[in-house]
Design a protein around this motif. Sequence first.
Motif, mmCIF file in Angstrom:
data_model
loop_
_atom_site.group_PDB
_atom_site.id
_atom_site.type_symbol
_atom_site.label_atom_id
_atom_site.label_comp_id
_atom_site.label_asym_id
_atom_site.label_seq_id
_atom_site.Cartn_x
_atom_site.Cartn_y
_atom_site.Cartn_z
ATOM 1 N N CYS A 83 -5.165 6.292 -0.474
ATOM 2 C CA CYS A 83 -4.359 5.082 -0.360
ATOM 3 C C CYS A 83 -4.626 4.196 -1.573
ATOM 4 O O CYS A 83 -5.764 4.084 -2.041
ATOM 5 C CB CYS A 83 -4.720 4.328 0.919
ATOM 6 S SG CYS A 83 -3.737 4.827 2.353
ATOM 7 N N THR A 84 -3.584 3.568 -2.077
ATOM 8 C CA THR A 84 -3.711 2.776 -3.297
ATOM 9 C C THR A 84 -2.640 1.692 -3.334
ATOM 10 O O THR A 84 -1.569 1.858 -2.727
ATOM 11 C CB THR A 84 -3.586 3.686 -4.539
ATOM 12 O OG1 THR A 84 -3.799 2.921 -5.723
ATOM 13 C CG2 THR A 84 -2.206 4.327 -4.605
ATOM 14 N N ALA A 92 -11.021 0.609 1.176
ATOM 15 C CA ALA A 92 -10.612 0.770 -0.216
ATOM 16 C C ALA A 92 -11.652 1.545 -1.026
ATOM 17 O O ALA A 92 -11.304 2.410 -1.838
ATOM 18 C CB ALA A 92 -10.371 -0.601 -0.836
ATOM 19 N N THR A 130 0.823 -1.209 0.000
ATOM 20 C CA THR A 130 0.000 0.000 0.000
ATOM 21 C C THR A 130 0.860 1.264 0.000
ATOM 22 O O THR A 130 1.843 1.358 0.731
ATOM 23 C CB THR A 130 -0.912 0.022 1.236
ATOM 24 O OG1 THR A 130 -1.741 -1.148 1.217
ATOM 25 C CG2 THR A 130 -1.801 1.260 1.247
ATOM 26 N N TRP A 158 -5.843 -2.544 3.692
ATOM 27 C CA TRP A 158 -4.500 -2.113 3.278
ATOM 28 C C TRP A 158 -3.392 -3.012 3.815
ATOM 29 O O TRP A 158 -2.214 -2.672 3.716
ATOM 30 C CB TRP A 158 -4.281 -0.658 3.715
ATOM 31 C CG TRP A 158 -5.372 0.221 3.207
ATOM 32 C CD1 TRP A 158 -6.284 0.913 3.941
ATOM 33 C CD2 TRP A 158 -5.697 0.463 1.838
ATOM 34 N NE1 TRP A 158 -7.165 1.571 3.130
ATOM 35 C CE2 TRP A 158 -6.830 1.309 1.823
ATOM 36 C CE3 TRP A 158 -5.175 0.043 0.621
ATOM 37 C CZ2 TRP A 158 -7.415 1.755 0.647
ATOM 38 C CZ3 TRP A 158 -5.763 0.474 -0.559
ATOM 39 C CH2 TRP A 158 -6.867 1.325 -0.539
ATOM 40 N N ARG A 207 -1.419 11.376 -6.136
ATOM 41 C CA ARG A 207 -2.000 10.203 -5.506
ATOM 42 C C ARG A 207 -2.853 10.720 -4.356
ATOM 43 O O ARG A 207 -2.334 11.147 -3.341
ATOM 44 C CB ARG A 207 -0.887 9.278 -5.014
ATOM 45 C CG ARG A 207 -1.357 7.895 -4.649
ATOM 46 C CD ARG A 207 -0.194 6.925 -4.486
ATOM 47 N NE ARG A 207 0.708 7.295 -3.403
ATOM 48 C CZ ARG A 207 2.022 7.449 -3.525
ATOM 49 N NH1 ARG A 207 2.600 7.290 -4.690
ATOM 50 N NH2 ARG A 207 2.763 7.773 -2.493
ATOM 51 N N GLU A 216 -11.513 5.236 -0.094
ATOM 52 C CA GLU A 216 -10.298 5.863 -0.609
ATOM 53 C C GLU A 216 -10.394 6.120 -2.111
ATOM 54 O O GLU A 216 -9.930 7.150 -2.601
ATOM 55 C CB GLU A 216 -9.076 4.989 -0.308
ATOM 56 C CG GLU A 216 -8.655 5.020 1.136
ATOM 57 C CD GLU A 216 -8.270 6.413 1.601
ATOM 58 O OE1 GLU A 216 -7.258 6.953 1.126
ATOM 59 O OE2 GLU A 216 -8.998 6.969 2.445
ATOM 60 N N ALA A 217 -10.999 5.198 -2.831
ATOM 61 C CA ALA A 217 -11.179 5.396 -4.275
ATOM 62 C C ALA A 217 -12.082 6.601 -4.536
ATOM 63 O O ALA A 217 -11.815 7.424 -5.430
ATOM 64 C CB ALA A 217 -11.767 4.139 -4.903
#
Length: 268
Positions: free
Chosen positions: A100-101, A253, A88, A150, A97, A256-257
């Motif tokens: 988180c990705t 996730a 992550t 994550w 960014r 966060e997206a």
Amino acid sequence: MRVIEASFKEWNPENKKQTAPFMDDAINDDFVLIDKEHQVVVAAQIRIKPDLEATCSQISRLIRHDVKWAVDSARLSGIKSANRVFGTLEPNKLRRRYGCTPANLDRDNPGLANLLGEISLSNFELFKEIDLHRANEHKRIVDEAINPDWLIAGSPYTSGVINNSAALPYHKDSGNLIGSWSAMLSIRKNMNGGHLHLPEYGVTFGIPDRSVTIFNGQALWHGVTPMIAAKKDAYRFTIVWYAKKKICQCGCAKDEANRAAVEASRIL
């Protein structure tokens, strides 16, 4: 397993680029380092489990032939070396960014990412064998602070870095979650040196091939000794797993997206 007791002595590098000297006292056996005064585990070096030998061979082949290296760092230490990060990544507006990705390596090399997940789980099992109390404390700190989306393969590590024959200067892993420990797998061939020196305890870890080193990289100064290739095909890769502090700020996730999409639209 061999037990080595050593006393802690205050130490600080002379400058930010101070490197470890050549060492001829590196320990290549499996061992546990104990703080002599407090009788607690400081670090350990242990061979991977036999059933993961094939996994390590696959990882070795992939990182030698399929990984594209970059001279960069996603860690707060700012140290630049040939490496690739995985797991992550935290938000970084300078890199566009916004949430988180997963790291690019996870998307570009999914087979390698899956293998690193296997080792990640094994690393934590080794940690528990060495010091169950500290391993459980590490997991508690991570579980309370970080969304499970994550974590690498469900292990208590969020991220990692693969270093390619990098003699890193003395540093602390300032981006790690306080109280968490790191685990480092070595994959090497025909490379002399490249040992890990903990100056506060005066102990040098040999970092032999397919060994895992477990220690608190956020709390202890550590540096890598110089390397000399014994043959043309020499290499020394270290793969380090850790829990990143800034990932505490991230939601699940899906959230966060959505956050990343909103932030990106504001920029546009």
